[in-house]
Write an enzyme that holds these catalytic residues in place. Structure first.
Site, PDB file in Angstrom:
ATOM      1  N   TYR A 196       0.836  -1.211   0.000  1.00 41.52           N
ATOM      2  CA  TYR A 196       0.000   0.000   0.000  1.00 41.52           C
ATOM      3  C   TYR A 196       0.870   1.259   0.000  1.00 41.52           C
ATOM      4  O   TYR A 196       0.634   2.198  -0.772  1.00 41.52           O
ATOM      5  CB  TYR A 196      -0.895  -0.044   1.244  1.00 41.52           C
TER       6      TYR A 196
ATOM      7  N   ALA B 231       2.436   1.837  -3.368  1.00 43.33           N
ATOM      8  CA  ALA B 231       1.463   2.393  -4.329  1.00 43.33           C
ATOM      9  C   ALA B 231       1.222   3.871  -4.045  1.00 43.33           C
ATOM     10  O   ALA B 231       1.188   4.696  -4.969  1.00 43.33           O
ATOM     11  CB  ALA B 231       0.144   1.615  -4.242  1.00 43.33           C
ATOM     12  N   LYS B 232       1.067   4.216  -2.772  1.00 42.32           N
ATOM     13  CA  LYS B 232       0.739   5.602  -2.423  1.00 42.32           C
ATOM     14  C   LYS B 232       1.940   6.528  -2.636  1.00 42.32           C
ATOM     15  O   LYS B 232       1.769   7.702  -2.982  1.00 42.32           O
ATOM     16  CB  LYS B 232       0.230   5.671  -0.977  1.00 42.32           C
TER      17      LYS B 232
HETATM   18  P1  NAP Z   1     -13.283   2.545   1.330  1.00 40.76           P
HETATM   19  O1  NAP Z   1     -14.336   3.092   2.226  1.00 40.76           O
HETATM   20  O2  NAP Z   1     -12.799   1.162   1.529  1.00 40.76           O
HETATM   21  O3  NAP Z   1     -13.748   2.760  -0.187  1.00 40.76           O
HETATM   22  C1  NAP Z   1     -12.928   2.359  -1.237  1.00 40.76           C
HETATM   23  C2  NAP Z   1     -13.605   2.682  -2.534  1.00 40.76           C
HETATM   24  O4  NAP Z   1     -12.742   2.261  -3.608  1.00 40.76           O
HETATM   25  C3  NAP Z   1     -14.919   1.943  -2.689  1.00 40.76           C
HETATM   26  O5  NAP Z   1     -15.875   2.863  -3.159  1.00 40.76           O
HETATM   27  C4  NAP Z   1     -14.616   0.885  -3.745  1.00 40.76           C
HETATM   28  O6  NAP Z   1     -15.686   0.616  -4.623  1.00 40.76           O
HETATM   29  C5  NAP Z   1     -13.531   1.575  -4.542  1.00 40.76           C
HETATM   30  N1  NAP Z   1     -12.750   0.611  -5.314  1.00 40.76           N
HETATM   31  C6  NAP Z   1     -11.943  -0.374  -4.851  1.00 40.76           C
HETATM   32  N2  NAP Z   1     -11.407  -1.064  -5.873  1.00 40.76           N
HETATM   33  C7  NAP Z   1     -11.881  -0.496  -7.015  1.00 40.76           C
HETATM   34  C8  NAP Z   1     -11.696  -0.745  -8.390  1.00 40.76           C
HETATM   35  N3  NAP Z   1     -10.898  -1.727  -8.821  1.00 40.76           N
HETATM   36  N4  NAP Z   1     -12.353   0.021  -9.279  1.00 40.76           N
HETATM   37  C9  NAP Z   1     -13.176   1.035  -8.868  1.00 40.76           C
HETATM   38  N5  NAP Z   1     -13.375   1.332  -7.566  1.00 40.76           N
HETATM   39  C10 NAP Z   1     -12.739   0.566  -6.655  1.00 40.76           C
HETATM   40  O7  NAP Z   1     -11.965   3.441   1.402  1.00 40.76           O
HETATM   41  P2  NAP Z   1     -11.726   4.961   1.822  1.00 40.76           P
HETATM   42  O8  NAP Z   1     -11.207   4.950   3.199  1.00 40.76           O
HETATM   43  O9  NAP Z   1     -12.897   5.797   1.464  1.00 40.76           O
HETATM   44  O10 NAP Z   1     -10.497   5.288   0.859  1.00 40.76           O
HETATM   45  C11 NAP Z   1     -10.600   6.101  -0.300  1.00 40.76           C
HETATM   46  C12 NAP Z   1      -9.187   6.447  -0.749  1.00 40.76           C
HETATM   47  O11 NAP Z   1      -8.524   7.151   0.300  1.00 40.76           O
HETATM   48  C13 NAP Z   1      -8.334   5.236  -1.037  1.00 40.76           C
HETATM   49  O12 NAP Z   1      -7.468   5.495  -2.140  1.00 40.76           O
HETATM   50  C14 NAP Z   1      -7.520   5.068   0.218  1.00 40.76           C
HETATM   51  O13 NAP Z   1      -6.319   4.390  -0.017  1.00 40.76           O
HETATM   52  C15 NAP Z   1      -7.304   6.514   0.591  1.00 40.76           C
HETATM   53  N6  NAP Z   1      -6.964   6.729   1.992  1.00 40.76           N
HETATM   54  C16 NAP Z   1      -7.827   6.357   2.987  1.00 40.76           C
HETATM   55  C17 NAP Z   1      -7.457   6.569   4.313  1.00 40.76           C
HETATM   56  C18 NAP Z   1      -8.347   6.206   5.465  1.00 40.76           C
HETATM   57  O14 NAP Z   1      -7.903   6.327   6.602  1.00 40.76           O
HETATM   58  N7  NAP Z   1      -9.580   5.781   5.252  1.00 40.76           N
HETATM   59  C19 NAP Z   1      -6.218   7.159   4.596  1.00 40.76           C
HETATM   60  C20 NAP Z   1      -5.379   7.529   3.562  1.00 40.76           C
HETATM   61  C21 NAP Z   1      -5.761   7.307   2.263  1.00 40.76           C
HETATM   62  P3  NAP Z   1     -16.828  -0.508  -4.329  1.00 40.76           P
HETATM   63  O15 NAP Z   1     -17.422  -0.174  -2.995  1.00 40.76           O
HETATM   64  O16 NAP Z   1     -17.773  -0.333  -5.462  1.00 40.76           O
HETATM   65  O17 NAP Z   1     -16.116  -1.822  -4.322  1.00 40.76           O
END
Ligand code: NAP
Length: 244
Positions: free
Chosen positions: A152, A155-156
């Site tokens: 992860y 990638a980031k």
């Molecule tokens: P999340 O609630 O798990 O949601 C992830 C989203 O990505 C879901 O809508 C999922 O779609 C979509 N997704 C996954 N694989 C996909 C694919 N192959 N094609 C299209 N859509 C896909 O995650 P989140 O926490 O909101 O994270 C959103 C972004 O922020 C991510 O890039 C994550 O790495 C980043 N981030 C999050 C955090 C955190 O603490 N939460 C911190 C730093 C960065 P489906 O539901 O339709 O499967």
């Protein structure tokens, strides 16, 4: 602002809040999802109820053919993409010693290959229009590293290098490319961590709490707005003072 915004992975979590924010700011929004169709339709309904325009579009953004067809459908249904938010992401944590090549590939493909594929597809019309905004969701894990997240954080961190290179490639065409690096944000992704881990993390955050998806969305909204016209190639950390 007006125009068309495409948010990948916008059915839930941070992507959902970004889609709602951009719709409130006047964009017609393409709400991409991989498997959460009902949730994506709910986001669209919420935008339409508030008087905005949106469509829900299924596509696995790590798949080149799916991305080409996603952009073609967005263009047909809403118009050319002016703001691209590369938000879709997954985790599949494990110590590197125990990590399989499949675990590595799936996280790199979903979190980094997708950013390349969508950016390439979006740039075609943005270069023609001589304007556009690309906002990539990275992570503090890509800046500071995190044990158990070798795939992860690679990638980031890759997103950050890519953001800076593309910013230099397309700046002369009036296109800005930035990354937002959230810390620990309350979504499904962090819900699985468990109360003990969350307590420990919160103690390391200057503001003493996890962030909310809307607190990331407001930064994305700013970067998509005309107020951010002279900001490109940057990584904006939204982490409550975690990575200081
Ligand atoms: P999340 O609630 O798990 O949601 C992830 C989203 O990505 C879901 O809508 C999922 O779609 C979509 N997704 C996954 N694989 C996909 C694919 N192959 N094609 C299209 N859509 C896909 O995650 P989140 O926490 O909101 O994270 C959103 C972004 O922020 C991510 O890039 C994550 O790495 C980043 N981030 C999050 C955090 C955190 O603490 N939460 C911190 C730093 C960065 P489906 O539901 O339709 O499967």
């Amino acid at each position: 602002m007006s125009g068309v915004a495409l948010v990948t992975g916008a059915a839930r979590g941070i992507g959902r809040e970004i889609a709602l924010k951009l719709a409130r700011d006047g964009f017609a929004v393409a709400v991409n999802y991989a498997s959460s169709e009902a949730k994506a339709e709910k986001v669209v309904a919420q935008i339409e109820t508030a008087g905005g325009r949106a469509v829900a579009l299924q596509a696995d953004v790590s798949d080149p053919d799916a991305v080409i067809s996603l952009f073609s459908t967005v263009t047909d249904e809403l118009g050319p993409v002016h703001v691209l938010v590369n938000n879709a992401g997954i985790t599949d944590d494990g110590l590197v010693l125990r990590m399989s090549a499949d675990q590595w590939d799936s996280v790199l493909n979903t979190n980094l290959r997708s950013v390349f594929l969508c950016t390439k597809a979006a740039l075609r019309s943005m270069v023609r229009a001589r304007s556009g905004r690309i906002i990539n969701i990275s992570s503090v894990s890509g800046i500071s590293g995190n044990p158990g997240q070798g795939n992860y954080s690679a990638a980031k961190a890759g997103i950050i290098g890519f953001t800076k290179s593309v910013a230099k490639e397309v700046g002369s065409r009036g296109i800005t490319v930035n990354a937002v690096a959230p810390g620990f944000i309350k979504t499904d992704m962090t819900e699985t961590l468990g109360a003990a881990v969350i307590d420990g993390v919160e103690q390391q955050i200057a503001l003493g709490r996890m962030g909310l998806p809307k607190e990331v969305a407001s930064m994305v909204g700013y970067l998509a707005s005309s107020d951010a016209s002279y900001i490109t190639g940057q990584v904006i950390v939204v982490d409550g003072g975690l990575a200081l």
